[in-house]
Design a protein around this motif. Structure first.
Motif, mmCIF file in Angstrom:
data_model
loop_
_atom_site.group_PDB
_atom_site.id
_atom_site.type_symbol
_atom_site.label_atom_id
_atom_site.label_comp_id
_atom_site.label_asym_id
_atom_site.label_seq_id
_atom_site.Cartn_x
_atom_site.Cartn_y
_atom_site.Cartn_z
ATOM 1 N N VAL A 38 -11.755 4.443 -2.523
ATOM 2 C CA VAL A 38 -11.977 2.938 -2.324
ATOM 3 C C VAL A 38 -11.708 2.653 -1.090
ATOM 4 O O VAL A 38 -10.738 3.170 -0.410
ATOM 5 C CB VAL A 38 -11.441 2.262 -3.418
ATOM 6 N N VAL A 39 -12.775 1.557 -0.517
ATOM 7 C CA VAL A 39 -12.581 1.256 0.960
ATOM 8 C C VAL A 39 -12.408 -0.355 0.723
ATOM 9 O O VAL A 39 -13.214 -1.111 -0.142
ATOM 10 C CB VAL A 39 -13.832 1.539 1.639
ATOM 11 N N GLU A 40 -11.628 -0.779 1.355
ATOM 12 C CA GLU A 40 -11.201 -2.355 1.243
ATOM 13 C C GLU A 40 -11.472 -2.719 2.716
ATOM 14 O O GLU A 40 -10.698 -2.461 3.724
ATOM 15 C CB GLU A 40 -9.924 -2.381 1.070
ATOM 16 N N PHE A 100 -11.164 -10.091 0.651
ATOM 17 C CA PHE A 100 -11.920 -8.649 1.106
ATOM 18 C C PHE A 100 -12.836 -7.957 -0.088
ATOM 19 O O PHE A 100 -12.633 -8.658 -1.058
ATOM 20 C CB PHE A 100 -10.786 -7.954 1.208
ATOM 21 N N PHE A 101 -13.569 -7.231 0.330
ATOM 22 C CA PHE A 101 -14.310 -6.542 -0.558
ATOM 23 C C PHE A 101 -13.813 -5.188 -0.936
ATOM 24 O O PHE A 101 -13.229 -4.385 0.157
ATOM 25 C CB PHE A 101 -15.565 -6.170 -0.196
ATOM 26 N N ARG A 102 -13.879 -4.789 -2.225
ATOM 27 C CA ARG A 102 -13.315 -3.425 -2.659
ATOM 28 C C ARG A 102 -14.556 -2.635 -2.836
ATOM 29 O O ARG A 102 -15.456 -2.925 -3.849
ATOM 30 C CB ARG A 102 -12.516 -3.430 -3.710
ATOM 31 N N VAL A 103 -14.999 -1.677 -2.022
ATOM 32 C CA VAL A 103 -15.979 -0.776 -2.168
ATOM 33 C C VAL A 103 -15.582 0.609 -2.954
ATOM 34 O O VAL A 103 -14.825 1.199 -2.552
ATOM 35 C CB VAL A 103 -16.701 -0.751 -0.792
ATOM 36 N N SER A 104 -16.268 0.713 -4.045
ATOM 37 C CA SER A 104 -16.139 2.162 -4.610
ATOM 38 C C SER A 104 -17.184 3.146 -4.291
ATOM 39 O O SER A 104 -18.317 2.822 -4.451
ATOM 40 C CB SER A 104 -15.991 1.976 -6.386
ATOM 41 N N LEU A 105 -16.993 4.372 -4.190
ATOM 42 C CA LEU A 105 -17.820 5.237 -3.706
ATOM 43 C C LEU A 105 -18.596 5.996 -5.092
ATOM 44 O O LEU A 105 -17.614 6.103 -6.271
ATOM 45 C CB LEU A 105 -17.251 6.370 -3.139
ATOM 46 N N SER A 106 -19.432 6.491 -5.078
ATOM 47 C CA SER A 106 -20.189 7.353 -6.068
ATOM 48 C C SER A 106 -19.445 8.249 -6.416
ATOM 49 O O SER A 106 -18.779 9.079 -5.603
ATOM 50 C CB SER A 106 -21.592 7.394 -5.835
ATOM 51 N N LYS A 107 -19.491 9.172 -7.579
ATOM 52 C CA LYS A 107 -19.016 10.202 -8.141
ATOM 53 C C LYS A 107 -19.182 11.479 -7.123
ATOM 54 O O LYS A 107 -18.520 12.454 -6.858
ATOM 55 C CB LYS A 107 -19.415 10.775 -9.531
ATOM 56 N N GLU A 108 -20.503 11.691 -6.775
ATOM 57 C CA GLU A 108 -21.131 12.508 -5.725
ATOM 58 C C GLU A 108 -20.467 12.568 -4.307
ATOM 59 O O GLU A 108 -20.458 13.704 -3.747
ATOM 60 C CB GLU A 108 -22.769 12.402 -5.453
ATOM 61 N N ARG A 119 -16.167 4.453 5.523
ATOM 62 C CA ARG A 119 -15.261 3.610 6.157
ATOM 63 C C ARG A 119 -15.820 3.264 7.683
ATOM 64 O O ARG A 119 -15.691 1.962 7.969
ATOM 65 C CB ARG A 119 -14.006 4.156 6.202
ATOM 66 N N HIS A 120 -16.210 4.257 8.303
ATOM 67 C CA HIS A 120 -16.736 3.972 9.661
ATOM 68 C C HIS A 120 -17.732 3.175 9.489
ATOM 69 O O HIS A 120 -18.142 2.088 10.550
ATOM 70 C CB HIS A 120 -17.239 5.261 10.352
ATOM 71 N N ALA A 121 -18.972 3.253 8.663
ATOM 72 C CA ALA A 121 -20.015 2.580 8.527
ATOM 73 C C ALA A 121 -19.875 1.043 8.507
ATOM 74 O O ALA A 121 -20.508 0.122 9.028
ATOM 75 C CB ALA A 121 -21.027 2.984 7.439
ATOM 76 N N ILE A 122 -18.822 0.680 7.334
ATOM 77 C CA ILE A 122 -18.568 -0.667 7.128
ATOM 78 C C ILE A 122 -17.543 -1.268 8.346
ATOM 79 O O ILE A 122 -17.964 -2.339 8.461
ATOM 80 C CB ILE A 122 -17.673 -0.696 5.974
ATOM 81 N N ALA A 123 -16.917 -0.406 8.989
ATOM 82 C CA ALA A 123 -16.098 -0.942 10.185
ATOM 83 C C ALA A 123 -16.926 -1.423 11.342
ATOM 84 O O ALA A 123 -16.401 -2.227 12.110
ATOM 85 C CB ALA A 123 -15.114 0.021 10.722
ATOM 86 N N GLU A 124 -18.158 -0.897 11.396
ATOM 87 C CA GLU A 124 -19.099 -1.311 12.557
ATOM 88 C C GLU A 124 -19.720 -2.726 12.144
ATOM 89 O O GLU A 124 -20.113 -3.397 13.212
ATOM 90 C CB GLU A 124 -20.235 -0.338 12.576
ATOM 91 N N GLU A 125 -19.323 -3.367 11.240
ATOM 92 C CA GLU A 125 -19.899 -4.604 10.973
ATOM 93 C C GLU A 125 -18.767 -5.631 11.483
ATOM 94 O O GLU A 125 -17.512 -5.653 11.305
ATOM 95 C CB GLU A 125 -20.253 -4.929 9.327
ATOM 96 N N VAL A 131 -10.677 -2.673 8.015
ATOM 97 C CA VAL A 131 -11.276 -2.007 7.042
ATOM 98 C C VAL A 131 -10.299 -0.568 6.815
ATOM 99 O O VAL A 131 -9.941 0.198 7.690
ATOM 100 C CB VAL A 131 -12.542 -1.172 7.359
ATOM 101 N N GLN A 132 -10.044 -0.520 5.682
ATOM 102 C CA GLN A 132 -8.864 0.498 5.256
ATOM 103 C C GLN A 132 -9.452 1.267 4.135
ATOM 104 O O GLN A 132 -10.186 1.063 3.205
ATOM 105 C CB GLN A 132 -7.626 -0.523 4.640
ATOM 106 N N ALA A 133 -9.143 2.514 4.114
ATOM 107 C CA ALA A 133 -9.275 3.772 3.290
ATOM 108 C C ALA A 133 -8.157 4.870 3.204
ATOM 109 O O ALA A 133 -7.795 5.330 4.334
ATOM 110 C CB ALA A 133 -10.708 4.289 3.361
ATOM 111 N N PRO A 134 -7.709 5.441 2.064
ATOM 112 C CA PRO A 134 -6.839 6.306 2.154
ATOM 113 C C PRO A 134 -7.200 7.756 2.371
ATOM 114 O O PRO A 134 -7.208 8.566 1.514
ATOM 115 C CB PRO A 134 -5.921 6.279 0.658
#
Length: 274
Positions: A38-40, A100-108, A119-125, A131-134
């Motif tokens: 999940v990306v926040e 903030f927005f909580r972005v969940s990734l697909s299973k694949e 994370r890097h794609a969202i951080a460019e906005e 933008v945080q991600a574990p």
């Protein structure tokens, strides 16, 4: 002969229950692994509210994204108060937590590489302040996943084999020491079931007592660890199931292998007489 056998079963049971507990903790970690992907993305303070739907739509069209949810500043503050002490907020004025927005990734895409890419794609906005991600934790669990499951299973299988051999040898020694009694029971017309039952009952009792004592000791150890480190409690929440399964399994195994050993002994004696 019973006491050494009981002590050995106790020690093996302790290791077996600990191995099952470690396996349960591993499955618990694997089950919560998906929550790591999940990306926040925290919004800047100057972002107007009417642009939030547009930003959400844009995030939903990002590669590898499954769902997007918006968390307002008030909701984020309420959630923080539910999970942490309110004293931490007394040092600051107002609400220090932004929306903030909580972005969940697909299973694949639930792997560290795709998580880092999103994370890097969202951080460019430009409208996101942070933008945080574990990523580190996701990488660690992904690299440890196989080992966390493989080694406890191997140790459990090895201990089960060891327990089976111990029980077989213990019953065989017990039979040899009571050889004359068994032969007299057989010559007196005792059936196989009549001769086998005391040995099966004795083996099952040893398995039950040894495993129960081991579970009790392990439970006390885990209780002490949980008191010192409360966070461990979530990892051992299935200990009761592990305890019941271990006692049941070892009681059944002890009774079964006692039955097999006595039956083999009686058939060997029958072959010698024939």
């Amino acid at each position: 002969m019973i006491l050494p056998s009981l002590l050995t079963i106790f020690l093996c049971s302790l290791l077996l229950a600990a191995s099952f507990t470690a396996l349960g903790v591993s499955f618990k970690l694997i089950s919560v692994e998906k929550s790591l992907y999940v990306v926040e993305a925290f919004l800047s303070e100057d972002v107007p509210e009417d642009s939030i739907p547009v930003i959400k739509t844009r995030l939903e069209h990002t590669r590898h994204v499954e769902s997007v949810s918006f968390v307002s500043a008030d909701s984020a503050l309420a959630d923080f108060r539910n999970h942490f002490s309110a004293d931490m907020l007394d040092l600051v004025e107002g609400n220090p937590i932004p929306a903030f927005f909580r972005v969940s990734l697909s299973k694949e895409a639930r792997n560290p590489l795709d998580l880092s890419e999103v994370r890097h794609a969202i951080a460019e906005e430009s409208y996101f302040e942070e933008v945080q991600a574990p990523i580190k934790w996701a990488s660690r669990i992904a690299s440890w996943k196989f080992k966390m499951v493989f080694w406890p299973i191997c140790v459990s299988i090895l201990l089960l084999i060891t327990l089976s051999l111990i029980i077989c040898n213990s019953v065989r020694l017990s039979l040899m020491s009571r050889k004359l009694l068994v032969e007299n029971m057989k010559y007196a017309g005792g059936s196989y079931l009549f001769i086998e039952f005391p040995f099966v009952l004795e083996g099952a009792a040893q398995g039950f007592v040894g495993s129960s004592a081991a579970i009790l000791l392990l439970g006390l150890m885990i209780k002490s660890v949980v008191k010192m480190f409360p966070i461990v409690a979530t990892g051992v929440e299935y200990f009761l199931i592990v305890a019941l399964f271990t006692v049941f399994l070892e009681t059944i195994l002890a009774g079964y292998f006692s039955f097999r050993t006595v039956r083999s002994f009686l058939f060997e004696k029958k072959g010698e007489q024939d």
